[in-house]
Each structure stands twice: as structure tokens, then as C-alpha cells.
Design a protein around this motif. Structure first.
Motif, PDB file in Angstrom:
ATOM      1  N   ALA B 310       0.805  -1.228   0.000  1.00 34.92           N
ATOM      2  CA  ALA B 310       0.000   0.000   0.000  1.00 34.92           C
ATOM      3  C   ALA B 310       0.836   1.275   0.000  1.00 34.92           C
ATOM      4  CB  ALA B 310      -0.945  -0.015   1.205  1.00 34.92           C
ATOM      5  N   ALA B 311       1.904   1.287   0.776  1.00 36.56           N
ATOM      6  CA  ALA B 311       2.679   2.520   0.942  1.00 36.56           C
ATOM      7  C   ALA B 311       3.357   2.958  -0.353  1.00 36.56           C
ATOM      8  CB  ALA B 311       3.735   2.319   2.020  1.00 36.56           C
ATOM      9  N   PHE B 312       3.490   2.035  -1.304  1.00 33.23           N
ATOM     10  CA  PHE B 312       4.268   2.335  -2.508  1.00 33.23           C
ATOM     11  C   PHE B 312       3.398   2.788  -3.687  1.00 33.23           C
ATOM     12  CE2 PHE B 312       6.345  -0.884   0.096  1.00 33.23           C
ATOM     13  CZ  PHE B 312       7.506  -0.195   0.423  1.00 33.23           C
ATOM     14  N   ALA B 313       2.100   2.914  -3.450  1.00 30.50           N
ATOM     15  CA  ALA B 313       1.157   3.245  -4.528  1.00 30.50           C
ATOM     16  C   ALA B 313       1.550   4.533  -5.245  1.00 30.50           C
ATOM     17  CB  ALA B 313      -0.249   3.381  -3.960  1.00 30.50           C
ATOM     18  N   PRO B 314       1.282   4.585  -6.559  1.00 37.09           N
ATOM     19  CA  PRO B 314       1.634   5.784  -7.326  1.00 37.09           C
ATOM     20  C   PRO B 314       0.722   6.963  -6.981  1.00 37.09           C
ATOM     21  CG  PRO B 314       0.382   4.267  -8.695  1.00 37.09           C
ATOM     22  CD  PRO B 314       0.648   3.556  -7.398  1.00 37.09           C
ATOM     23  N   VAL B 315       1.231   8.172  -7.187  1.00 38.62           N
ATOM     24  CA  VAL B 315       0.400   9.372  -7.108  1.00 38.62           C
ATOM     25  C   VAL B 315      -0.317   9.539  -8.441  1.00 38.62           C
ATOM     26  CG1 VAL B 315       1.797  10.555  -5.404  1.00 38.62           C
ATOM     27  CG2 VAL B 315       2.367  10.818  -7.830  1.00 38.62           C
ATOM     28  N   PRO B 316      -1.453  10.230  -8.481  1.00 35.08           N
ATOM     29  CA  PRO B 316      -2.126  10.881  -7.350  1.00 35.08           C
ATOM     30  C   PRO B 316      -3.076   9.927  -6.639  1.00 35.08           C
ATOM     31  CG  PRO B 316      -3.300  11.364  -9.367  1.00 35.08           C
ATOM     32  CD  PRO B 316      -2.144  10.490  -9.753  1.00 35.08           C
ATOM     33  N   PHE B 317      -3.386  10.217  -5.368  1.00 34.34           N
ATOM     34  CA  PHE B 317      -4.483   9.518  -4.698  1.00 34.34           C
ATOM     35  C   PHE B 317      -5.171  10.451  -3.715  1.00 34.34           C
ATOM     36  CE2 PHE B 317      -0.444   8.142  -2.729  1.00 34.34           C
ATOM     37  CZ  PHE B 317      -0.624   8.534  -1.407  1.00 34.34           C
ATOM     38  N   VAL B 318      -6.433  10.144  -3.460  1.00 33.39           N
ATOM     39  CA  VAL B 318      -7.250  11.005  -2.605  1.00 33.39           C
ATOM     40  C   VAL B 318      -6.905  10.747  -1.151  1.00 33.39           C
ATOM     41  CG1 VAL B 318      -9.628  11.510  -1.888  1.00 33.39           C
ATOM     42  CG2 VAL B 318      -9.118  11.085  -4.310  1.00 33.39           C
ATOM     43  N   VAL B 319      -6.748  11.809  -0.388  1.00 39.43           N
ATOM     44  CA  VAL B 319      -6.510  11.679   1.055  1.00 39.43           C
ATOM     45  C   VAL B 319      -7.549  12.519   1.803  1.00 39.43           C
ATOM     46  CG1 VAL B 319      -4.054  11.162   0.893  1.00 39.43           C
ATOM     47  CG2 VAL B 319      -4.780  13.543   0.988  1.00 39.43           C
ATOM     48  N   HIS B 320      -7.852  12.074   3.013  1.00 35.07           N
ATOM     49  CA  HIS B 320      -8.807  12.810   3.847  1.00 35.07           C
ATOM     50  C   HIS B 320      -8.026  13.801   4.700  1.00 35.07           C
ATOM     51  CE1 HIS B 320     -12.360  10.150   3.071  1.00 35.07           C
ATOM     52  NE2 HIS B 320     -11.377   9.436   2.563  1.00 35.07           N
ATOM     53  N   LEU B 325     -11.539  16.550   1.301  1.00 35.05           N
ATOM     54  CA  LEU B 325     -10.674  15.637   0.557  1.00 35.05           C
ATOM     55  C   LEU B 325      -9.599  16.433  -0.170  1.00 35.05           C
ATOM     56  CD1 LEU B 325     -13.444  13.285  -0.893  1.00 35.05           C
ATOM     57  CD2 LEU B 325     -11.962  12.869   1.078  1.00 35.05           C
ATOM     58  N   ALA B 326      -8.437  15.832  -0.270  1.00 35.42           N
ATOM     59  CA  ALA B 326      -7.337  16.462  -0.988  1.00 35.42           C
ATOM     60  C   ALA B 326      -6.662  15.397  -1.841  1.00 35.42           C
ATOM     61  CB  ALA B 326      -6.354  17.066   0.002  1.00 35.42           C
ATOM     62  N   MET B 327      -5.746  15.833  -2.705  1.00 33.51           N
ATOM     63  CA  MET B 327      -5.068  14.899  -3.600  1.00 33.51           C
ATOM     64  C   MET B 327      -3.582  14.873  -3.241  1.00 33.51           C
ATOM     65  SD  MET B 327      -6.307  13.048  -6.148  1.00 33.51           S
ATOM     66  CE  MET B 327      -7.597  13.903  -7.047  1.00 33.51           C
ATOM     67  N   ALA B 328      -3.066  13.687  -2.951  1.00 32.92           N
ATOM     68  CA  ALA B 328      -1.611  13.558  -2.791  1.00 32.92           C
ATOM     69  C   ALA B 328      -1.029  13.465  -4.191  1.00 32.92           C
ATOM     70  CB  ALA B 328      -1.275  12.316  -1.975  1.00 32.92           C
ATOM     71  N   GLU B 329      -0.265  14.473  -4.594  1.00 34.03           N
ATOM     72  CA  GLU B 329       0.178  14.566  -5.993  1.00 34.03           C
ATOM     73  C   GLU B 329       1.684  14.431  -6.172  1.00 34.03           C
ATOM     74  OE1 GLU B 329      -1.699  18.381  -7.115  1.00 34.03           O
ATOM     75  OE2 GLU B 329      -3.137  17.212  -8.271  1.00 34.03           O
ATOM     76  N   HIS B 330       2.424  14.404  -5.062  1.00 30.99           N
ATOM     77  CA  HIS B 330       3.881  14.410  -5.196  1.00 30.99           C
ATOM     78  C   HIS B 330       4.517  13.228  -4.487  1.00 30.99           C
ATOM     79  CE1 HIS B 330       3.729  18.354  -7.050  1.00 30.99           C
ATOM     80  NE2 HIS B 330       2.820  18.664  -6.143  1.00 30.99           N
ATOM     81  N   ALA B 331       5.123  12.347  -5.279  1.00 29.21           N
ATOM     82  CA  ALA B 331       5.833  11.205  -4.692  1.00 29.21           C
ATOM     83  C   ALA B 331       6.979  11.742  -3.830  1.00 29.21           C
ATOM     84  CB  ALA B 331       6.360  10.303  -5.798  1.00 29.21           C
ATOM     85  N   GLY B 332       7.164  11.103  -2.697  1.00 30.48           N
ATOM     86  CA  GLY B 332       8.259  11.515  -1.815  1.00 30.48           C
ATOM     87  C   GLY B 332       7.839  12.520  -0.763  1.00 30.48           C
ATOM     88  N   GLN B 333       6.576  12.958  -0.823  1.00 28.98           N
ATOM     89  CA  GLN B 333       6.118  13.965   0.143  1.00 28.98           C
ATOM     90  C   GLN B 333       4.876  13.479   0.879  1.00 28.98           C
ATOM     91  OE1 GLN B 333       5.579  17.774  -1.768  1.00 28.98           O
ATOM     92  NE2 GLN B 333       7.492  17.553  -2.904  1.00 28.98           N
ATOM     93  N   GLY B 334       4.761  13.841   2.149  1.00 29.24           N
ATOM     94  CA  GLY B 334       3.571  13.583   2.944  1.00 29.24           C
ATOM     95  C   GLY B 334       3.135  12.137   2.886  1.00 29.24           C
ATOM     96  N   GLU B 335       1.840  11.930   2.627  1.00 36.99           N
ATOM     97  CA  GLU B 335       1.280  10.564   2.591  1.00 36.99           C
ATOM     98  C   GLU B 335       1.907   9.747   1.470  1.00 36.99           C
ATOM     99  OE1 GLU B 335      -0.439  13.364   2.709  1.00 36.99           O
ATOM    100  OE2 GLU B 335      -2.207  13.184   4.000  1.00 36.99           O
ATOM    101  N   ALA B 336       2.467  10.425   0.485  1.00 39.70           N
ATOM    102  CA  ALA B 336       3.062   9.708  -0.658  1.00 39.70           C
ATOM    103  C   ALA B 336       4.568   9.553  -0.504  1.00 39.70           C
ATOM    104  CB  ALA B 336       2.740  10.447  -1.951  1.00 39.70           C
ATOM    105  N   GLN B 337       5.028   9.574   0.730  1.00 41.41           N
ATOM    106  CA  GLN B 337       6.474   9.533   0.988  1.00 41.41           C
ATOM    107  C   GLN B 337       7.160   8.357   0.293  1.00 41.41           C
ATOM    108  OE1 GLN B 337       7.350   9.589   5.157  1.00 41.41           O
ATOM    109  NE2 GLN B 337       9.560   9.687   4.784  1.00 41.41           N
ATOM    110  N   HIS B 338       6.498   7.188   0.296  1.00 41.90           N
ATOM    111  CA  HIS B 338       7.136   5.999  -0.289  1.00 41.90           C
ATOM    112  C   HIS B 338       6.616   5.651  -1.681  1.00 41.90           C
ATOM    113  CE1 HIS B 338       9.069   5.314   3.539  1.00 41.90           C
ATOM    114  NE2 HIS B 338       7.896   5.403   4.144  1.00 41.90           N
TER     115      HIS B 338
END
Lengths: 444, 514
Positions: B310-320, B325-338
Motif C-alpha cells: 500500500a505505501a508504494f502506490a503511485p500518485v495521485p491519490f485522494v486523502v482525507h 478531501l485532498a489529492m496527494a500529488e507528489h511522490a516523496g512527500q507527505g502521505e506519498a512519501q514511499h
């Protein structure tokens, strides 16, 4: 259930033909387990419509607000006949044309699409489509490596951040080196000085992500003198009606996003990847190709061809793993270009440019606002006296979709925080521009 | 190439115009050019001040000019040369050609869902984010896996997503493995995907009853194997009954289990992937969830992921987030760290998501169980009825598709291809031919749940009659010549590949003086 034709009587008769007692008995090989899904039961058409409409109402549609949004996705008018034609069931509900005798409709439209894309980009051949511009860009870079038998890729800072990211992601495990230059809002990066004999390709975008229009001929010349291929991305295909085509400037591969001519933004997808190149490279191309041939009665017809490049024949040695692509959106693109024709297409481009020039003239005189590119098509970067993301949020509250802040793509670049991308198309009326100018005056 | 035995059917209905009743000949748009015409009336540009820096395009583009009636007629005529699910039975194995409800088209065209931009401020697009979140919830519930990547654009793209997650997870644990195992019956996309993810591909044999040979698999598993990709139900239309044992063996060896979800329609609502030990699976929304195939796309291939991936999923994805709701759009940052990166421009195939959500809501969890039930019932009905004359490749119950091979055509001089082309003249789209490769001359039939018993009966009677005709041995030419009732007869694919003509070109004109 309205989509299921079998009656209970049918099911009973069929089960007895098969010789089993129940439908569930057909699944006896499956493991049993917890099947208590946290999901609702079936609903009628009216209820589904109400639920979807509720989602729609939570969004501000670009139809209801002056919109200057672009950054690779543009809002154009589409003729009514376009949406009618792509909803004809014979196009909408057909599969990939694997049986050419009963797929000549789809095949001929692909052949026409390939021709249109080749003409618009001034290239020799085009394929039947990729998923989108970004994945097309990755495929182009990989193809350049196959053609040149080199493994270094240079990506300009003027290339759309998503195209760059997808290229980096998709190609990271196959032994290629990808150098991506920093974002280049001012348009001063030196690509020519970086060309050497190890490089497979240089990837640029024209008009660039920040709007710059650049004559690529000197870069193409330098590339070719070192055996390097020039890959040009086109994020706004309407520009091809007014701006010198990439092929004319010496591009070896042109990729693009066709969405802007195909239909509504639809939150960014599905789009359609345009992919064109030189005839001598066709056997290294990714994706489907439609070719002309004859049938047993000697009549002209069309088939999918050169499929020995593709995954279903070549498996792990294929040029790409792509199978399903973006057929219907390619058809929409093609129908719109046919509707416009030469006269309409070039005029549409001229209107877009004129409206963008007007927009630049109007916002460029506001205190603290500077239009960045000297030359552009229908979109350009401006610098604001405060963070662009804040300006966009403040104007959104006032019902204006003011553009796309560069920080959305480059949050780590402090120096881009005041940069805003604004686009104008034929949909941008004088009233829209008035609203933006008035809004900017208030919040700046 | 002309077949000397062919009856010249075209001659029998020769017309002056080339049209034949309702079957129209239609030229290429470039051949019906009226220079200067346009089907779109545009105003003149407001002014001609230009900021093109001398880069104005010189010379024309070369596009033809047509009026609106010309354009509408052109595409209408072309459409009529297509077979489609709207017009007939399309039992194309592994393609899940089911009815495409028009409600879904209508929903995708609501201005609040169609005319929205991927980079609108989040505050103005909460409905779009919520729709994506809703789709994610449905797919996670139906598969029992905890995470999902929505952005892959099609099945093969979803496969790549899954393998990239697996590769990222292995790298994160410092484990460099280099091989992906794929059964010999796999779709071509599986090995192609593994290759572009940088893996060597090795084939695993079948076990003689159409399933993966568990012992061969176990023997090959080892510290160099990163993943095993298995389609389930497999491309022979059979459920991999040892799926759980396969998963256990794969996991014991430190590898990941990728399941190709092309055939999810057979099992939706009847088993969860959690139960089968799956780490990742793509779902073709354009198959199981009925978004139209459109003559070759667009599709969408959302990929469900196990906890380990799960942690390695590609961006973008919806986060609460705190502001909705917001979009995690940048790999390596925040919820999309991995996150392993980005696979697709913008926010994925949103228009396809809308259609799939409308479809799922229409069926609900009860209806989706009936979908797989009727799909499997229809396939078994074809298997049993057609076995009267055709040769089914495997005994016993099949899932959503029935596989036949060409033993029934032995010594007739008629091939699978000939037989399939004869089916066209009977008004049916042929099944998938010559795939999977593990049986000889395959005919893979997937009826789907949206066909009535009457349609299946008519199909069976036609195919049985054709089989009897083939076995009689006195009508070989009819098969060799088929199809004859189509807009075109068999096309010369060799000529197309040998001298590729991939675009229209103007007939060369004498050079005009500049």
C-alpha cells in the motif's frame, strides 16, 4: 435487474441442460469466506442519477465560472455532432478491430486519424494512439533509446511536470539514465550545450510548460549532428494550426495530448496520446498501427498491421506493453479535426492566440503583474506580487478559476511560488477577462 | 491473393455506384475535400497582433474541408461497417463484451463531472474527489484488499502499477530479485509488462487440466523470484483451484503474488482476493464494470494492493484532510512519501470512473453477485450445448468463458480461422481465436451475463450447424471464402505488413512555380 436478460425460468432450464442444481453450484471450486460487503444493494436509474448528480453539484463546473485553467488540459468548444457521432453504438460498443471484415469503420477512422496527426505535426507517420501525452512521452524516450542504442535521456525544464514524472517512473527499471533539468520559467536553459554523443534523445515541449514558443531548428540540427533524436511534446494541439510544426523544425518523434480537441476536460481523463515519427522508425514504434491493404475482391480496406512489435505476439520482447489504448477519444479528436477542416482549424488557432494576446495585454498592465514569456500561443506564465496559490484560492471563492499556480507542480521551488499559468481559448469572452482583471485588482 | 475456388460474390451484386443497398462505399475524408469548407462557423479573431516571435506556421496543414452534413454522413456510414455489442452477440473471450448502459454515458456528461478541470482548486472539486473515493471504496470492498491505485489507464498499465509496487517494496527491504514467473497460458501483456519493469521473464507450465502446475512452480521459486503473475480465472476459463496454495508458496519464497484481474467478471461478489492471498490485482473497468470499449479504449485499470504494498502506490491519490478531501500529488512527500512515482498525467481516467460508479450503484452488491452468476451460467450453457459438435478443451465446469480447440475440425481442411470467418456470415462476432496458446487452434468464448437464452440458443444452433457442415466435407470452399456478406472480404495482412501504408498521401501533382 434491468441489465440482466435471464429469467428464473431460463436459469432453471439452463441449469438442467448443464446438469447442476444451482448457480451457486457452478462456483463450488471457489474458497468460501466472508462476503459481507459494506456496499448498498441495487438501485433504479432514477436513484443512481440522483446520487451522481449530487457528486456533480459539489463541483464548480468550468461552464459556471470564468476559467483560465490550462497546464496541459484546455477547454474548447465541441460541436454537437461530435458527441452524437462518438455515441453511435457501432463506435462506442465495438472492441479493438481484430476482425477487419466487420471493423472497417473503426479501422478507416484510425487510418484517417493517423493521417491527420502526421499532417498536423508535419511528421511522416503516426500511430493509433497512446493513453495520454504523459505516457506517450515516456514511450517516445524509450523508443529513442531503442533507435539510437544509447541509454541517456535529457528532459528540458520546459516539459510538463507530469510528462517528466511519468517518463522517470516508467523508465526507471530498464537501465536508462534520465536527466531532468530544473523548471525553466524564464526560458534560459541551454540545451544545445548539453548535447553529446552519448545521448539518445532530448525531450522538449513547444509551446513550453510556462508558455514559451521556441524555434527548435538549431537544437534539432545540433542533435542530429551527434546522432541524438529530438522528442517534442505538444500539450495543446490547437497550437499546430498557427505555430510552426515540430516536424518542420526537425523533430524525430512528436508526442502530444489530444484532449483539448477531443472533448471536455473530464477532470483530466481519459485523454488521448498522439504519437508521430519518421517513416524509417516505424518498426520501433509502440502501440497499434492501422495500414491500408486490399481484400480478396481487390477492394481497398484496412487492417491492424506490424503487430510483431506488440505484446500479444512478441510478449517480453515487445516495444511496449500497451494493449487497450484510447480509441474512442482518438475518434473524437479526429471527428473534431474533420469538422473544423483546414479553414476552421487554422482559424480556431488564430482566435485562441488573439484572445491570449488580449489577456496578456490586460493582466500585464496590472500593478506588480508581469507576463513572463515574450512569445506564446494561448497560455503563459505571469508573476504576481504574492503567492499564486493564495490568489487562486481567494478568486475561487469569488467564482473565478484564475489559472494554475506553478507551486502545484513544484512545491519545493520557493522561487516559483508567485508564478501563475493562465490560458485563454475561444471560450474566453471579454466578460471573463473583465472578471479576472477586476478580481486580481481586489486581491493583489 | 485471389483464391481460385472462390465464388465471385461481389460480381453478383455489382452496382454502378459501388454501394450495395444499405451497404455504402465510403471514401477517405481527404478524398472528399471541398477546399475552404468547414463544418464549424467561427468568428474572425478580434485582432491580429501576434506574439509568435516569427514562428507562424507557413504553408497549409493539409486538412480537408467538409460541411457538417458531409461529416455526419461520413462517420455514420463508417460506423455501419462495424460490428458492435449494441448490434449483436460478441463472445470475444477474455474481453468481456457486455452491454454498456447509456445511463453511464449520461452521467459522465453531467457538466459538474465532465466540464471540470484537473487543476481546479480542491475546494471547487470536492465532488470529483468524493466520486474517486467512492470508486476506491467499492473496489476495495469487492476485493477485500486495503489499498488501491486508481490512476492506471488500462489493464496492462495496471499490471505495471502492481509490479512497480512490488519492485519498490523489495527495494525498500534491500531485496534485489530479478525474475517474474508467468504461466504459459498468460496474456501477452504479462511478460511484456514484467520486461518493462526490468525483470527477466520465465514461463511456468500447465498441469494438463488447464491450471498452473503447482509443483513446477514450487520447484522454480527461489531467492531470485520477485513475483508470480497469474490470471484467475485463467485464460482457459478455469478457476485456479490451488490459488491459495500458490499464494502460500510464493509468500514462503519471499515473493509477491500478482493476480491479473482481466477475468474478474467471473468471480465478482463470490470470493475476495484477501481469501486468495493476492498482493496486487488490476481491475479492467472496461470489462467487469462495463465502461465501453470504444473500438480500442479508453479503459481504466485501477489496481488493488495488499497492506505490504500500500505505501508504494503511485500518485495521485485522494486523502482525507482537515479541509475535506485532498489529492496527494507528489511522490516523496507527505502521505506519498514511499510512492514509487507517477504513471499517468492528471488525475487518472476520471470519465471512466464516473461510468463505473454508475454501473456499480445500479447493480449493488446483490446485483454484482448475480452478474458473475449469470456470466458463468451462460458460459457453461455454451460449453455443454456446443460440445455436441465442438471439442471442449477441458472437462467439467468452466467459469465465465468456454474454451474449445480445433480437434473437431481434424481432417476437414478447415481451420479455426476459416470457422471463425464463417461465423461472421452467420451474424456473430467470432470468439477469440488461437488464444490461449496452450491448446491447438483455440476458440475462446465469453458470452457475458447480458445475453439472453434466446440469443445463446440461436448462436448454438448456428455454430452446431456450421460444425456439422464442416465435418460433412463437401463445403470446404464455403469456409475458405468466408466471409462473403461483409463490407470487405478477407484482407491481405501480408501485403499490409510488407509494404506499410499507414496514412493517406496526396497524389503527386506537377510542381507549381513558386
Amino acid at each position: 435487474m434491468r441489465y440482466l436478460p435471464l429469467t428464473e425460468a431460463d436459469r432453471g432450464a439452463m441449469l438442467s441442460t448443464i446438469g447442476v442444481d444451482s448457480v451457486d453450484a457452478l462456483f463450488s471450486e471457489l474458497p468460501t469466506g466472508d462476503l459481507s460487503f459494506d456496499l448498498p444493494d441495487h438501485q433504479g436509474e432514477l436513484e443512481v442519477e440522483q446520487a451522481l448528480t449530487a457528486f456533480a453539484r459539489e463541483n464548480i463546473s468550468c461552464a459556471d465560472a470564468p476559467s483560465f485553467l490550462g497546464a496541459g488540459n484546455y477547454r474548447h468548444h465541441t460541436p454537437a455532432s461530435l458527441d452524437y457521432l462518438i455515441q453511435r453504438g457501432e463506435f462506442l460498443t465495438a472492441y479493438t478491430p481484430y476482425q477487419p471484415e466487420i471493423s472497417q469503420g473503426t479501422l478507416q477512422t484510425i487510418f484517417e486519424f493517423q493521417t491527420q496527426v502526421a499532417l498536423m505535426t508535419d511528421m511522416e507517420v503516426a500511430n493509433a494512439s497512446m493513453y495520454d501525452g504523459a505516457t506517450g512521452c515516456a514511450e517516445a524516450a524509450a523508443m529513442a533509446c531503442r533507435v539510437t542504442k544509447r541509454n541517456k535521456i535529457l528532459v528540458s525544464g520546459g516539459v510538463h511536470a507530469h510528462y517528466r514524472d511519468v517518463t522517470q517512473t516508467q523508465l526507471k527499471h530498464i537501465g536508462l539514465t534520465i536527466e531532468c533539468l530544473a523548471p525553466d520559467p524564464i526560458g534560459i536553459e541551454d540545451l544545445i550545450g548539453r548535447i553529446d554523443d552519448d545521448l539518445a534523445c532530448v525531450v522538449v515541449q513547444n509551446p513550453g510548460f510556462f508558455g514559451h514558443l521556441v524555434d527548435l531548428s538549431p537544437l534539432a540540427e545540433e542533435c542530429h549532428s551527434h546522432g541524438v533524436l529530438l522528442v517534442v511534446c505538444v500539450a495543446e494541439p490547437v497550437s499546430l494550426g498557427l505555430v510552426t510544426a515540430p516536424g518542420t523544425m526537425g523533430a524525430d518523434i512528436v508526442v502530444g495530448e489530444g484532449q483539448s480537441l477531443a472533448g471536455p476536460a473530464s477532470f483530466g481523463g481519459p485523454g488521448v496520446g498522439l504519437f508521430a515519427t519518421r517513416e524509417k522508425f516505424i518498426r520501433q514504434m509502440p502501440g497499434r498501427l492501422c495500414g491500408e491493404t486490399t481484400d480478396e475482391d481487390g477492394r481497398r480496406g484496412f487492417v491492424l498491421t506490424l503487430s510483431t512489435r506488440e505484446q500479444h505476439i512478441r510478449r517480453e520482447k515487445a516495444t511496449s506493453n500497451i494493449c487497450t489504448n484510447s480509441g474512442l477519444i482518438a475518434l473524437a479528436f479526429s471527428i473534431h479535426v474533420t469538422l473544423l477542416g483546414e479553414a476552421g482549424f487554422t482559424k480556431l488557432a488564430a482566435i485562441n492566440h488573439a484572445n491570449a494576446v488580449t489577456l496578456a495585454e490586460r493582466v500585464g498592465v496590472l500593478a506588480g503583474v508581469k507576463v513572463v514569456p515574450q512569445n506564446f500561443f494561448n497560455e503563459f506564465a505571469v508573476t504576481l506580487p504574492k503567492p499564486a496559490a493564495d490568489v487562486v484560492d481567494e478568486l475561487a471563492v469569488k467564482g473565478i478559476l484564475a489559472g494554475v499556480p506553478a507551486s502545484r507542480f513544484y512545491p519545493q521551488y520557493e522561487e516559483l511560488s508567485n508564478v501563475l499559468l493562465v490560458a485563454a481559448t475561444e471560450m474566453t469572452t471579454e466578460a471573463c477577462v473583465d472578471a479576472l482583471v477586476a478580481g486580481l485588482k481586489k486581491v493583489l | 491473393m485471389t483464391n481460385p475456388n472462390q465464388k465471385n460474390v461481389a460480381d453478383a451484386s455489382q452496382t454502378v455506384s459501388g454501394h450495395r443497398g444499405l451497404s455504402f462505399e465510403e471514401a477517405i475524408i481527404f478524398e472528399i475535400d471541398t477546399p475552404g469548407s468547414s463544418a464549424v462557423d467561427l468568428p474572425e479573431p478580434e485582432h491580429d497582433r501576434d506574439r509568435l516571435g516569427g514562428l507562424r506556421r507557413r504553408g497549409g496543414v493539409g486538412l480537408p474541408g467538409l460541411s457538417e452534413p458531409d461529416v455526419v454522413r461520413h462517420y455514420t456510414r463508417l460506423s455501419q461497417k462495424n460490428y458492435s455489442i449494441d448490434s449483436g452477440f460478441y463472445p470475444l473471450g477474455s474481453c468481456t463484451m457486455k452491454h454498456n448502459p447509456r445511463l453511464n454515458e449520461k452521467m459522465a456528461r453531467l457538466p459538474g463531472l465532465a466540464d471540470i478541470h484537473p487543476f481546479q482548486p480542491a475546494s471547487t472539486a470536492q465532488g470529483a474527489y468524493r466520486l474517486m473515493d467512492t470508486l476506491a471504496h467499492w473496489l476495495k470492498e469487492l476485493t477485500g484488499l486495503p489499498a488501491i491505485a486508481l490512476s492506471p489507464a488500462a489493464g496492462a498499465h495496471g499490471e505495471l502499477c502492481g509490479l512497480m509496487c512490488i519492485r519498490a517494496a523489495l527495494q525498500a527491504s534491500g531485496d534485489a530479485r530479478s525474475v517474474v514467473l508467468v504461466p504459459e497460458s498468460a496474456h501477452g501483456t504479462n511478460p511484456a509488462t514484467a520486461a518493462i519493469c526490468g525483470y527477466a521473464v520465465e514461463s511456468i507450465p500447465g498441469n494438463g487440466n488447464g491450471r498452473v502446475d503447482l509443483n513446477a512452480l514450487k520447484e522454480r521459486l527461489g531467492p531470485d523470484v520477485a513475483a508470480v503473475m497469474i490470471t484467475n480465472p485463467n485464460t482457459c476459463g478455469l478457476f485456479e483451484t490451488e490459488a491459495k496454495e500458490i499464494a502460500d508458496a510464493v509468500h514462503t519464497a519471499g515473493a509477491y503474488f500478482y493476480m491479473d484481474g482481466a477475468n474478474f467478471n467471473a468471480i465478482v461478489g463470490r470470493v475476495t482476493l484477501a481469501e486468495l492471498g493476492v498482493d496486487a490485482m488490476h481491475i479492467n473497468l472496461h470489462k467487469t464494470f462495463s465502461t465501453p470499449h470504444g473500438g480500442g479504449g479508453p479503459g481504466a485499470g485501477p489496481t488493488v494492493l495488499s497492506e505490504a504494498l500500500a505505501a508504494f502506490a503511485p500518485v495521485p491519490f485522494v486523502v482525507h484532510g482537515p479541509r475535506g478531501l485532498a489529492m496527494a500529488e507528489h511522490a516523496g512527500q507527505g502521505e506519498a512519501q514511499h510512492s514509487f512515482g507517477r504513471m499517468k498525467g492528471f488525475q487518472g481516467q476520471f470519465g471512466v470512473f464516473v461510468r463505473a460508479v454508475a454501473y456499480m450503484m445500479s447493480f449493488g452488491k446483490d446485483g454484482l453477485r448475480q452478474v458473475s452468476g449469470d456470466a458463468v451460467l451462460n458460459a457453461n450453457y455454451l460449453r455443454v450445448r456446443l460440445s455436441e459438435e465442438l471439442t471442449a478443451s477441458y472437462d467439467g465446469i468452466c467459469m465465465h468463458e468456454a474454451l474449445f480447440d480445433d480437434r473437431f475440425l481434424k481432417d476437414t481442411g478447415i481451420t479455426t480461422l476459416d470457422f471463425a470467418k464463417a461465423m461472421i456470415d452467420e451474424g456473430f462476432h467470432p470468439p477469440t481465436m488461437y488464444f490461449p496458446l496452450v491448446v491447438h487452434g483455440a476458440l475462446l468464448m465469453e458470452p457475458t451475463e447480458t445475453e439472453s437464452k434466446a440469443t445463446l440458443d440461436q448462436f448454438c444452433e448456428s455454430v452446431l450447424a456450421l460444425a456439422r457442415k464442416a465435418k460433412r466435407g463437401d463445403a470446404v470452399d464455403d469456409f475458405k471464402n468466408a466471409p462473403v456478406l461483409t463490407p470487405r472480404r478477407r484482407l491481405d495482412e501480408t501485403q499490409a505488413a510488407r509494404k506499410p501504408v499507414l496514412r493517406w498521401k496526396p497524389v503527386p501533382m506537377p510542381q507549381a512555380a513558386e
